[in-house]
Design a protein around this motif. Sequence first.
Motif, PDB file in Angstrom:
ATOM      1  N   PHE A   1       0.830  -1.204   0.000  1.00 12.79           N
ATOM      2  CA  PHE A   1       0.000   0.000   0.000  1.00 12.79           C
ATOM      3  C   PHE A   1       0.865   1.255   0.000  1.00 12.79           C
ATOM      4  CE2 PHE A   1      -2.042   3.439   2.322  1.00 12.79           C
ATOM      5  CZ  PHE A   1      -3.261   3.561   1.664  1.00 12.79           C
ATOM      6  N   PHE A   2       1.840   1.302   0.889  1.00 13.96           N
ATOM      7  CA  PHE A   2       2.676   2.504   0.987  1.00 13.96           C
ATOM      8  C   PHE A   2       3.620   2.632  -0.214  1.00 13.96           C
ATOM      9  CE2 PHE A   2       1.656   1.748   5.542  1.00 13.96           C
ATOM     10  CZ  PHE A   2       0.969   2.926   5.764  1.00 13.96           C
ATOM     11  N   VAL A   3       4.090   1.510  -0.735  1.00 12.80           N
ATOM     12  CA  VAL A   3       4.950   1.563  -1.927  1.00 12.80           C
ATOM     13  C   VAL A   3       4.168   2.094  -3.127  1.00 12.80           C
ATOM     14  CG1 VAL A   3       6.196   0.137  -3.602  1.00 12.80           C
ATOM     15  CG2 VAL A   3       6.548  -0.217  -1.153  1.00 12.80           C
TER      16      VAL A   3
ATOM     17  N   HIS B  10       2.284   9.096  -5.838  1.00 11.14           N
ATOM     18  CA  HIS B  10       2.507  10.501  -5.496  1.00 11.14           C
ATOM     19  C   HIS B  10       3.573  11.117  -6.398  1.00 11.14           C
ATOM     20  CE1 HIS B  10      -0.230  10.267  -2.318  1.00 11.14           C
ATOM     21  NE2 HIS B  10       0.418  10.919  -1.377  1.00 11.14           N
ATOM     22  N   VAL B  11       4.635  10.371  -6.636  1.00  8.69           N
ATOM     23  CA  VAL B  11       5.695  10.890  -7.510  1.00  8.69           C
ATOM     24  C   VAL B  11       5.153  11.113  -8.926  1.00  8.69           C
ATOM     25  CG1 VAL B  11       7.912  10.350  -8.590  1.00  8.69           C
ATOM     26  CG2 VAL B  11       7.554   9.855  -6.165  1.00  8.69           C
TER      27      VAL B  11
ATOM     28  N   GLY C  73       3.334  14.911 -12.980  1.00  8.39           N
ATOM     29  CA  GLY C  73       2.291  15.352 -13.893  1.00  8.39           C
ATOM     30  C   GLY C  73       1.863  16.779 -13.623  1.00  8.39           C
ATOM     31  N   ALA C  74       1.788  17.154 -12.350  1.00  5.76           N
ATOM     32  CA  ALA C  74       1.411  18.525 -12.000  1.00  5.76           C
ATOM     33  C   ALA C  74       2.454  19.525 -12.478  1.00  5.76           C
ATOM     34  CB  ALA C  74       1.211  18.636 -10.491  1.00  5.76           C
ATOM     35  N   PHE C  75       3.723  19.209 -12.283  1.00  8.57           N
ATOM     36  CA  PHE C  75       4.776  20.121 -12.728  1.00  8.57           C
ATOM     37  C   PHE C  75       4.863  20.172 -14.252  1.00  8.57           C
ATOM     38  CE2 PHE C  75       6.791  19.088  -8.450  1.00  8.57           C
ATOM     39  CZ  PHE C  75       6.353  20.284  -7.885  1.00  8.57           C
TER      40      PHE C  75
ATOM     41  N   ALA D  10       6.448  16.119  -0.723  1.00 13.02           N
ATOM     42  CA  ALA D  10       6.774  16.219   0.706  1.00 13.02           C
ATOM     43  C   ALA D  10       6.277  15.002   1.473  1.00 13.02           C
ATOM     44  CB  ALA D  10       6.167  17.497   1.283  1.00 13.02           C
ATOM     45  N   LEU D  11       5.217  14.352   0.964  1.00 14.66           N
ATOM     46  CA  LEU D  11       4.678  13.172   1.638  1.00 14.66           C
ATOM     47  C   LEU D  11       5.445  11.892   1.304  1.00 14.66           C
ATOM     48  CD1 LEU D  11       0.834  13.776   1.256  1.00 14.66           C
ATOM     49  CD2 LEU D  11       2.151  13.861   3.373  1.00 14.66           C
ATOM     50  N   VAL D  12       6.240  11.910   0.249  1.00 14.61           N
ATOM     51  CA  VAL D  12       6.948  10.700  -0.183  1.00 14.61           C
ATOM     52  C   VAL D  12       7.837  10.127   0.924  1.00 14.61           C
ATOM     53  CG1 VAL D  12       8.745   9.854  -1.742  1.00 14.61           C
ATOM     54  CG2 VAL D  12       6.801  11.119  -2.657  1.00 14.61           C
ATOM     55  N   PRO D  13       8.674  10.941   1.611  1.00 14.78           N
ATOM     56  CA  PRO D  13       9.487  10.366   2.711  1.00 14.78           C
ATOM     57  C   PRO D  13       8.637   9.749   3.824  1.00 14.78           C
ATOM     58  CG  PRO D  13      10.311  12.530   2.086  1.00 14.78           C
ATOM     59  CD  PRO D  13       9.003  12.363   1.397  1.00 14.78           C
ATOM     60  N   LEU D  14       7.459  10.342   4.074  1.00 16.91           N
ATOM     61  CA  LEU D  14       6.579   9.792   5.107  1.00 16.91           C
ATOM     62  C   LEU D  14       6.090   8.399   4.722  1.00 16.91           C
ATOM     63  CD1 LEU D  14       4.883  10.108   7.692  1.00 16.91           C
ATOM     64  CD2 LEU D  14       3.131  11.214   6.292  1.00 16.91           C
TER      65      LEU D  14
END
Length: 310
Positions: free
Chosen positions: A190-192, A198-199, A204-206, A228-232
């Motif tokens: 799930f987290f992977v 997220h990446v 895509g946003a940038f 910013a949430l990726v390390p979490l």
Amino acid sequence: MGDIAKGVLGGGWSLLVGWILPTALNLAVFTLAVAPGIRPPAVLDRFRPGSGGSHALVLLVAAILLGLVVNALQTPLYRFLEGYALWPSAAYAYGCRRQLARRRRTADRLADPALTSPIRRALLAEKLSRYPVSDTQVTPTRLGNAIRRFEEYGYDRYRLDTQVLWNELTSVAPEPAGRQVGTARANVDFFVALLYGHVAVALGAFAALPVARADRTVLVLTGAGLLALVPLWYRAAVAATDEWAAAVRTLVNIGRKPLADALGLVLPKSLADERAMWLLVTRMSNRPYAPAADAAFAPYRADPPQPTGR
């Protein structure tokens, strides 16, 4: 109906929670925060759903299909995070040195008699337990080490290489033990999946900034917030391996005897003899047959069943 529920709670549940659900969450973020600011090509207008219900259905189907694709790609996705794939040699060596130093610092702090807090000692012990036993097994990433610790568990304790004999072991081990492994792994999956999604959404946003048709602030904030949430999520994936490690340890400990029985072998009473037996089984699975294997396996072979008289 019971069979359907059993299937959902088995492998289907792991797929749903581990890959489809996080993909759906990432797709929802993309739809709500990124897609409104993108000017789509005119050719895509004909595929745009006309109502809220059909729009939700399209998103659901897209989440399922993308989740299945990501699930099929899980091996390379994991291998990159573990430090095995796409890592330059210099970066791999540096990462291993860094992780070894981190492990030694943790061990030194745990051995310090001045550390008297039980909570701090427990936290340090938990941190140290996420590393393999052998220094030669250390990988360049925290997630790689957290996974490698239970990949080497069977070999370190019993010389039973679970990487080689995984299918055999899971085929004969008690069903609850195998189910626990799948359920525990789903938490890490799930987290992977959330991390990679997220990446992808952030990129895509940038990438949409040059062609944005609305305020670019939303795209910038969305991309920056997701990154910013990726390390979490990475730290959460590392912590979630604890349950996965416990499940694999259980599978090895209680699945050894059924595996030996299924292979026509007798589990020796001596641990040293058992280690020698599993080493032979591993070599037999990895190497071409050699006539010397006949004599080597003789002490461990079970007696053939006696014919029953009429």
